[in-house]
Design a protein around this motif. Sequence first.
Motif, PDB file in Angstrom:
ATOM      1  N   ILE A 179       0.865  -1.183   0.000  1.00  0.00           N
ATOM      2  CA  ILE A 179       0.000   0.000   0.000  1.00  0.00           C
ATOM      3  C   ILE A 179       0.900   1.231   0.000  1.00  0.00           C
ATOM      4  O   ILE A 179       1.593   1.503   0.983  1.00  0.00           O
ATOM      5  CB  ILE A 179      -0.926   0.017   1.226  1.00  0.00           C
ATOM      6  CG1 ILE A 179      -1.818  -1.227   1.251  1.00  0.00           C
ATOM      7  CG2 ILE A 179      -1.784   1.281   1.227  1.00  0.00           C
ATOM      8  CD1 ILE A 179      -2.705  -1.304   2.476  1.00  0.00           C
ATOM      9  N   GLU A 180       0.923   1.958  -1.100  1.00  0.00           N
ATOM     10  CA  GLU A 180       1.771   3.145  -1.192  1.00  0.00           C
ATOM     11  C   GLU A 180       1.167   4.287  -0.379  1.00  0.00           C
ATOM     12  O   GLU A 180      -0.048   4.501  -0.385  1.00  0.00           O
ATOM     13  CB  GLU A 180       1.939   3.567  -2.653  1.00  0.00           C
ATOM     14  CG  GLU A 180       2.753   2.581  -3.477  1.00  0.00           C
ATOM     15  CD  GLU A 180       3.082   3.125  -4.855  1.00  0.00           C
ATOM     16  OE1 GLU A 180       2.782   4.321  -5.103  1.00  0.00           O
ATOM     17  OE2 GLU A 180       3.638   2.378  -5.663  1.00  0.00           O
ATOM     18  N   LEU A 181       2.026   5.009   0.314  1.00  0.00           N
ATOM     19  CA  LEU A 181       1.615   6.132   1.137  1.00  0.00           C
ATOM     20  C   LEU A 181       1.860   7.450   0.401  1.00  0.00           C
ATOM     21  O   LEU A 181       2.765   7.540  -0.428  1.00  0.00           O
ATOM     22  CB  LEU A 181       2.396   6.137   2.458  1.00  0.00           C
ATOM     23  CG  LEU A 181       2.206   4.909   3.352  1.00  0.00           C
ATOM     24  CD1 LEU A 181       3.139   5.005   4.558  1.00  0.00           C
ATOM     25  CD2 LEU A 181       0.765   4.792   3.823  1.00  0.00           C
ATOM     26  N   GLU A 182       1.051   8.463   0.741  1.00  0.00           N
ATOM     27  CA  GLU A 182       1.250   9.769   0.130  1.00  0.00           C
ATOM     28  C   GLU A 182       2.354  10.556   0.814  1.00  0.00           C
ATOM     29  O   GLU A 182       2.913  11.495   0.229  1.00  0.00           O
ATOM     30  CB  GLU A 182      -0.063  10.563   0.166  1.00  0.00           C
ATOM     31  CG  GLU A 182      -1.146   9.966  -0.713  1.00  0.00           C
ATOM     32  CD  GLU A 182      -2.286  10.939  -0.937  1.00  0.00           C
ATOM     33  OE1 GLU A 182      -2.086  12.141  -0.675  1.00  0.00           O
ATOM     34  OE2 GLU A 182      -3.353  10.507  -1.368  1.00  0.00           O
ATOM     35  N   MET A 183       2.683  10.216   2.050  1.00  0.00           N
ATOM     36  CA  MET A 183       3.773  10.900   2.741  1.00  0.00           C
ATOM     37  C   MET A 183       5.105  10.569   2.086  1.00  0.00           C
ATOM     38  O   MET A 183       5.274   9.496   1.484  1.00  0.00           O
ATOM     39  CB  MET A 183       3.799  10.499   4.221  1.00  0.00           C
ATOM     40  CG  MET A 183       4.245   9.079   4.478  1.00  0.00           C
ATOM     41  SD  MET A 183       4.451   8.719   6.242  1.00  0.00           S
ATOM     42  CE  MET A 183       2.758   8.782   6.802  1.00  0.00           C
ATOM     43  N   GLY A 184       6.038  11.501   2.167  1.00  0.00           N
ATOM     44  CA  GLY A 184       7.347  11.283   1.580  1.00  0.00           C
ATOM     45  C   GLY A 184       8.210  10.371   2.432  1.00  0.00           C
ATOM     46  O   GLY A 184       7.857   9.999   3.557  1.00  0.00           O
ATOM     47  N   VAL A 185       9.366  10.024   1.874  1.00  0.00           N
ATOM     48  CA  VAL A 185      10.285   9.133   2.588  1.00  0.00           C
ATOM     49  C   VAL A 185      10.794   9.792   3.864  1.00  0.00           C
ATOM     50  O   VAL A 185      10.951   9.140   4.897  1.00  0.00           O
ATOM     51  CB  VAL A 185      11.465   8.747   1.661  1.00  0.00           C
ATOM     52  CG1 VAL A 185      12.494   7.924   2.416  1.00  0.00           C
ATOM     53  CG2 VAL A 185      10.955   7.969   0.463  1.00  0.00           C
TER      54      VAL A 185
END
Length: 223
Positions: A179-185
């Motif tokens: 599940i990809e998150l919208e927050m950056g690394v």
Amino acid sequence: MTRLRNYFFTGLVITGPIGITVYLSWTLIQLVDGWVKPFLPEMYNPDTYVHMEVPGVGLIVALLAVTLIGFLTANIAGRSLLGIGEAFVARMPLVRNVYSALKQIFETVLNEKGQTFTKAGLIEYPRRGLWAIVFLATNTKGEVAAKLHTGEEMASVFLPTTPNPTSGFLLFVPKSQIIELEMGVEDAAKLVISAGLVNPEYPKKLGVERKAKALESQSVDAE
């Protein structure tokens, strides 16, 4: 007493990061100065003229020396000497393994055109129902991808540990299970380092975006 306690914690939040940053920076400067200054001739050492220790001189000299080495290595003669040195190191059984591994790591991290972690995601780990943050690296390639007969595309991810995100596990996960998150690394790393105490304000952002999309859909329906 409650106000004094609140003032104290507010001051601690302000001065804590500043103090730690200054301390780490000062420690780094002193460490590099301790390595470099003994090799400087007295005529080029500012400490000789001002009769006191001038901080940062060793760090500046080290940066200039590294830049000069990079400049000399960029030409044909420098590359030839580097090739001879690497050929010599390649004949040393233990040293060659350490050198090749470190060189590959530095080239990957410092290469501006190289691939780095660009996205953060969630996977079920270490069992179903438990979720962990991972950094997405790239699609799984080579022998690993050839031997994994999963029938779907795999991704190579790095699962960091808390509170030290520089250590962790390399996992090969089906893309459908990420599940990809919208927050950056960077925000995901803060979440890992703080053990979940520092949460990016993404719910507000998502709420604003959802409201904007809802208003757009309403305007389209009205038209």
